[in-house]
Design a protein around this motif. Sequence first.
Motif, short mmCIF file in Angstrom:
data_model
loop_
_atom_site.label_atom_id
_atom_site.label_comp_id
_atom_site.label_asym_id
_atom_site.label_seq_id
_atom_site.Cartn_x
_atom_site.Cartn_y
_atom_site.Cartn_z
N PRO A 86 9.79 31.52 30.35
CA PRO A 86 9.75 32.89 29.83
C PRO A 86 8.45 33.20 29.07
N TYR A 87 8.04 32.29 28.21
CA TYR A 87 6.82 32.51 27.43
C TYR A 87 5.60 32.55 28.35
N ALA A 88 5.52 31.61 29.29
CA ALA A 88 4.39 31.56 30.22
C ALA A 88 4.32 32.83 31.05
N ALA A 89 5.47 33.28 31.54
CA ALA A 89 5.51 34.50 32.35
C ALA A 89 5.07 35.71 31.53
N SER A 90 5.50 35.76 30.26
CA SER A 90 5.13 36.91 29.42
C SER A 90 3.63 36.95 29.16
N LYS A 91 3.02 35.80 28.96
CA LYS A 91 1.59 35.79 28.68
C LYS A 91 0.77 36.03 29.95
N ALA A 92 1.27 35.60 31.09
CA ALA A 92 0.60 35.94 32.35
C ALA A 92 0.64 37.45 32.57
N ALA A 93 1.77 38.07 32.24
CA ALA A 93 1.89 39.52 32.37
C ALA A 93 0.94 40.23 31.42
N VAL A 94 0.81 39.73 30.20
CA VAL A 94 -0.10 40.32 29.22
C VAL A 94 -1.54 40.27 29.72
N GLU A 95 -1.92 39.14 30.30
CA GLU A 95 -3.28 39.04 30.83
C GLU A 95 -3.50 40.02 31.97
N ALA A 96 -2.49 40.24 32.80
CA ALA A 96 -2.62 41.23 33.88
C ALA A 96 -2.81 42.63 33.31
N LEU A 97 -2.09 42.96 32.24
CA LEU A 97 -2.28 44.25 31.59
C LEU A 97 -3.71 44.39 31.07
N VAL A 98 -4.21 43.35 30.43
CA VAL A 98 -5.57 43.37 29.89
C VAL A 98 -6.58 43.61 30.99
N ARG A 99 -6.43 42.91 32.09
CA ARG A 99 -7.40 43.03 33.19
C ARG A 99 -7.36 44.42 33.80
N SER A 100 -6.15 44.95 34.04
CA SER A 100 -6.04 46.29 34.62
C SER A 100 -6.63 47.34 33.68
N TRP A 101 -6.30 47.23 32.40
CA TRP A 101 -6.81 48.18 31.41
C TRP A 101 -8.33 48.12 31.34
N ALA A 102 -8.86 46.90 31.37
CA ALA A 102 -10.32 46.74 31.32
C ALA A 102 -10.99 47.35 32.54
N HIS A 103 -10.40 47.17 33.71
CA HIS A 103 -10.98 47.75 34.93
C HIS A 103 -10.94 49.27 34.88
N GLU A 104 -9.89 49.82 34.28
CA GLU A 104 -9.78 51.27 34.16
C GLU A 104 -10.84 51.86 33.25
N THR A 105 -11.32 51.07 32.30
CA THR A 105 -12.23 51.59 31.27
C THR A 105 -13.60 50.95 31.30
N GLU A 106 -13.93 50.23 32.37
CA GLU A 106 -15.17 49.45 32.37
C GLU A 106 -16.43 50.30 32.27
N ASN A 107 -16.33 51.59 32.61
CA ASN A 107 -17.51 52.46 32.51
C ASN A 107 -17.60 53.17 31.16
N LEU A 108 -16.70 52.82 30.24
CA LEU A 108 -16.71 53.37 28.89
C LEU A 108 -17.27 52.32 27.92
N PRO A 109 -17.62 52.74 26.70
CA PRO A 109 -18.06 51.76 25.70
C PRO A 109 -16.95 50.80 25.26
N LEU A 110 -15.70 51.14 25.56
CA LEU A 110 -14.56 50.31 25.18
C LEU A 110 -14.60 48.96 25.89
N ARG A 111 -14.41 47.89 25.13
CA ARG A 111 -14.37 46.53 25.67
C ARG A 111 -13.00 45.92 25.35
N ILE A 112 -12.37 45.34 26.35
CA ILE A 112 -10.99 44.85 26.24
C ILE A 112 -10.92 43.41 26.76
N ASN A 113 -10.46 42.50 25.92
CA ASN A 113 -10.37 41.11 26.32
C ASN A 113 -9.10 40.45 25.80
N ALA A 114 -8.70 39.38 26.46
CA ALA A 114 -7.61 38.53 25.98
C ALA A 114 -8.23 37.37 25.19
N ALA A 115 -7.40 36.71 24.41
CA ALA A 115 -7.88 35.54 23.67
C ALA A 115 -6.81 34.46 23.72
#
Length: 248
Positions: A158-187
């Motif tokens: 469950p924990y592994a699946a939740s964090k994999a999902a979180v990383e997918a959200l981060v990547r999608s959000w970053a791709h949506e905003t990559e032409n903006l000054p906004l920078r989005i990363n996971a840690a």
Amino acid sequence: MTEALDLNGQIALVTGASRGIGYFLAKELAAAGAHVVAVARTTGGLEELDDDIKSAGGQATLVPLDLTDMAGIDRLGGAIYERWGKLDVLVANAGILGVISPLGHVEAKVFERVMAINVTSTWRLIRAVDPLLRAAEAGRAVVLSSGAAHSARAFWGPYAASKAAVEALVRSWAHETENLPLRINAANPGATRTAMRAQAMPGEDPNTLPHPFEVAAKIARLASRSVTETGAIFDVPQNKFLHYQMPQ
């Protein structure tokens, strides 16, 4: 990311700020000059954080909030807009482990709570603050992940699946905003001396692990305007960004 972190005049939102890595992240951001909006369920921990931040000359606004209160997350976004009209830094740190158990033995209510707090509330938070981060001069978002997202070790499903999902959200959000000054990363903080780690590894000597303030100091650097990476994961143990393959 070697220069001093300067967040003077900036607004930073930190979830899970009452203990562990989130507590020290809030302190780091406040020490750098940010006004910290500290979110957690535990009022006592928030009040202790507030005392620490104010004694060091910083500023904080405390928000006692259970992140399963999705409407509450929406209201938080509205309150930040009403007061400041923007958000410069988001640190989505809050998360729970659930149980260490074979998948077939995990209770439905446990699985659903892990997903609600680790995934759904993160998405809800992103939705609430996305326009606020876009309104900032150079917004920065950091979402805490885990090496479990990639190792998918036995009994951590469950924990592994939740964090994999979180990383997918981060990547999608970053791709949506990559032409903006906004920078989005996971840690990925790696193994850290926290209550969650002790719950997961009860036989481990905590003194062999980095203290949360050491880990927080490295993650806080992702709030810097000098960060140009987006859609990546900052791996604290390796002290470097790991990049995903961009979509074609």
